[in-house]
Design a protein around this motif. Structure first.
Motif, short mmCIF file in Angstrom:
data_model
loop_
_atom_site.label_atom_id
_atom_site.label_comp_id
_atom_site.label_asym_id
_atom_site.label_seq_id
_atom_site.Cartn_x
_atom_site.Cartn_y
_atom_site.Cartn_z
N GLU A 1 -6.09 4.42 -5.61
CA GLU A 1 -5.70 5.12 -4.38
C GLU A 1 -5.94 6.62 -4.49
OE1 GLU A 1 -1.66 4.23 -3.54
OE2 GLU A 1 -1.95 2.06 -3.53
N SER A 2 -5.60 7.20 -5.64
CA SER A 2 -5.70 8.64 -5.81
C SER A 2 -7.13 9.11 -6.02
CB SER A 2 -4.85 9.09 -7.01
OG SER A 2 -3.48 8.85 -6.77
N LEU A 3 -7.92 8.34 -6.75
CA LEU A 3 -9.26 8.76 -7.14
C LEU A 3 -10.37 8.18 -6.29
CD1 LEU A 3 -8.78 8.41 -11.01
CD2 LEU A 3 -8.70 10.52 -9.66
N LYS B 1 0.82 -1.21 0.00
CA LYS B 1 0.00 0.00 0.00
C LYS B 1 0.85 1.26 0.00
CE LYS B 1 -4.10 -1.85 0.14
NZ LYS B 1 -5.07 -1.63 -0.97
N GLY B 2 2.09 1.15 0.46
CA GLY B 2 2.94 2.33 0.55
C GLY B 2 3.43 2.77 -0.80
N PRO B 3 3.81 4.04 -0.94
CA PRO B 3 4.30 4.56 -2.21
C PRO B 3 5.67 4.03 -2.54
CG PRO B 3 4.53 6.22 -0.52
CD PRO B 3 3.78 5.07 0.11
N VAL B 4 6.00 3.96 -3.83
CA VAL B 4 7.35 3.57 -4.24
C VAL B 4 8.24 4.79 -4.33
CG1 VAL B 4 6.59 1.54 -5.49
CG2 VAL B 4 6.67 3.72 -6.67
N TYR B 5 7.72 5.94 -3.99
CA TYR B 5 8.50 7.17 -3.95
C TYR B 5 7.98 8.00 -2.79
CZ TYR B 5 11.57 10.72 -5.91
OH TYR B 5 12.61 11.59 -6.11
N GLN C 1 -9.11 13.47 -12.67
CA GLN C 1 -9.86 14.23 -11.68
C GLN C 1 -10.35 15.55 -12.26
OE1 GLN C 1 -10.76 13.18 -8.40
NE2 GLN C 1 -12.13 14.90 -8.87
N HIS C 2 -9.52 16.17 -13.09
CA HIS C 2 -9.95 17.41 -13.76
C HIS C 2 -11.19 17.15 -14.61
CE1 HIS C 2 -9.82 21.16 -16.02
NE2 HIS C 2 -9.83 20.45 -17.13
N HIS C 3 -11.20 16.04 -15.34
CA HIS C 3 -12.36 15.72 -16.17
C HIS C 3 -13.58 15.38 -15.31
CE1 HIS C 3 -10.85 15.80 -20.33
NE2 HIS C 3 -9.67 15.50 -19.79
N PHE C 4 -13.37 14.71 -14.18
CA PHE C 4 -14.50 14.44 -13.28
C PHE C 4 -15.08 15.76 -12.76
CE2 PHE C 4 -12.24 10.25 -12.13
CZ PHE C 4 -12.85 9.59 -13.19
N ASP C 5 -14.20 16.70 -12.41
CA ASP C 5 -14.66 18.01 -11.93
C ASP C 5 -15.43 18.77 -13.01
OD1 ASP C 5 -13.41 17.48 -9.53
OD2 ASP C 5 -11.61 18.65 -10.00
N GLU C 6 -15.11 18.46 -14.28
CA GLU C 6 -15.78 19.12 -15.40
C GLU C 6 -17.06 18.40 -15.83
OE1 GLU C 6 -14.89 22.03 -17.04
OE2 GLU C 6 -13.55 22.28 -15.32
N GLY D 1 1.32 7.57 -13.40
CA GLY D 1 0.01 7.25 -12.83
C GLY D 1 -0.57 8.40 -12.03
N GLU D 2 0.28 9.11 -11.26
CA GLU D 2 -0.19 10.24 -10.48
C GLU D 2 -0.63 11.39 -11.38
OE1 GLU D 2 -0.58 10.84 -7.11
OE2 GLU D 2 -0.37 8.67 -6.93
N LEU D 3 0.10 11.62 -12.46
CA LEU D 3 -0.28 12.68 -13.39
C LEU D 3 -1.56 12.30 -14.13
CD1 LEU D 3 3.23 13.65 -14.84
CD2 LEU D 3 1.89 14.87 -13.11
N LEU D 4 -1.71 11.03 -14.46
CA LEU D 4 -2.96 10.57 -15.08
C LEU D 4 -4.13 10.75 -14.13
CD1 LEU D 4 -4.62 9.15 -17.28
CD2 LEU D 4 -3.81 6.95 -16.37
N ALA D 5 -3.92 10.48 -12.85
CA ALA D 5 -4.99 10.67 -11.86
C ALA D 5 -5.42 12.14 -11.80
CB ALA D 5 -4.53 10.19 -10.48
N GLN D 6 -4.46 13.06 -11.84
CA GLN D 6 -4.78 14.49 -11.85
C GLN D 6 -5.59 14.84 -13.11
OE1 GLN D 6 -1.27 16.90 -11.43
NE2 GLN D 6 -0.77 16.09 -9.41
N PHE D 7 -5.17 14.30 -14.23
CA PHE D 7 -5.85 14.54 -15.50
C PHE D 7 -7.30 14.05 -15.44
CE2 PHE D 7 -7.02 12.66 -19.64
CZ PHE D 7 -6.90 13.76 -20.48
#
Length: 246
Positions: A154-156, A8-12, A114-119, A106-112
């Protein structure tokens, strides 16, 4: 064989105040290990087909193929064209087990997303990674689509259900095949897991790259035939039409 990681922990260490950009090595204070100049220079998709995300001169239109025959999936969402340096980052993640690079994408894709979900984009009920054949999974040690789906989950805060589909035939690699050969290659390659729930569900397939869309089409049709209400496709990158790459 490396086991499919389930930690479950991050690799970074994402919450460090200062970290280095994984692309240029310069210090960055952004939440992810990529500096603002490198992020801005990624091959972000601009104009694209409103269904399959193939690059077009403008946005909001359907490409000729989707206008003529709509695919089984509802929509493809991909932030980048499959071009440098995203193509190199995906290759290193996928074939050299460079998980920090995959986690960054993956984190950048999640941000992308989430932006579409907000829209107003409809959130799916579950994320479904494209399955990998047993022999290829044994050779590689992990399924990159499963890792991406778990990081997105995890992100979304969308469930990842990696037990809905399985690949029952280890077909030849798709990369060297044209669209027609890819469709032939995938016939009878996938199956639904017994007792999996599909009826009236909105599902999102997760993969690293969409090329011809043959795999997405095959899996979307399989899920819809099993009762799913809608299937979307989330991926890191979309390849250009043949001849479009500079």
């Amino acid at each position: 064989m490396r086991c499919q990681p389930r930690v479950k922990g991050p690799v970074y260490i994402w919450l460090k105040n200062k970290q280095s950009c994984l692309l240029c090595g310069e210090s960055t204070d952004t939440p992810q290990p990529i500096c603002t100049p490198c992020e801005s220079e990624l091959p972000w998709l601009g104009g694209q087909c409103s269904v399959c995300a193939i690059a077009l001169p403008t946005t909001g239109l359907r490409c000729g193929q989707c206008a003529t025959r709509a695919p089984a999936y509802q929509r493809v969402l991909a932030p980048w064209a499959y071009d440098f340096p995203v193509d190199s980052l995906i290759t290193r993640f996928k074939h050299q087990a460079k998980w920090p690079l995959g986690r960054l994408l993956g984190e950048l894709l999640a941000q992308f997303l989430q932006h579409h979900f907000d829209e107003g984009l409809e959130r799916p009920d579950a994320l479904v990674p494209v399955p990998l054949a047993t022999r290829r999974l044994r050779q590689r040690g992990f399924n990159q689509a499963t890792l991406l789906a778990r990081w997105l989950s995890e992100s979304l805060q969308i469930p990842c259900e990696d037990n809905l589909l399985r690949r029952i035939q280890d077909t030849p690699a798709q990369q060297a095949l044209d669209a027609r050969a890819r469709h032939r290659n995938l016939r009878q390659a996938f199956a639904l897991m017994p007792e999996a729930l599909f009826k009236n569900r909105h599902l999102a397939l997760v993969d690293d790259v969409l090329t011809t869309g043959a795999t997405a089409e095959t899996l979307a049709r399989l899920l819809l035939d099993a009762g799913a209400a809608r299937v979307d496709v989330y991926c890191l990158a979309r390849t250009p039409k043949p001849g479009d790459r500079a």
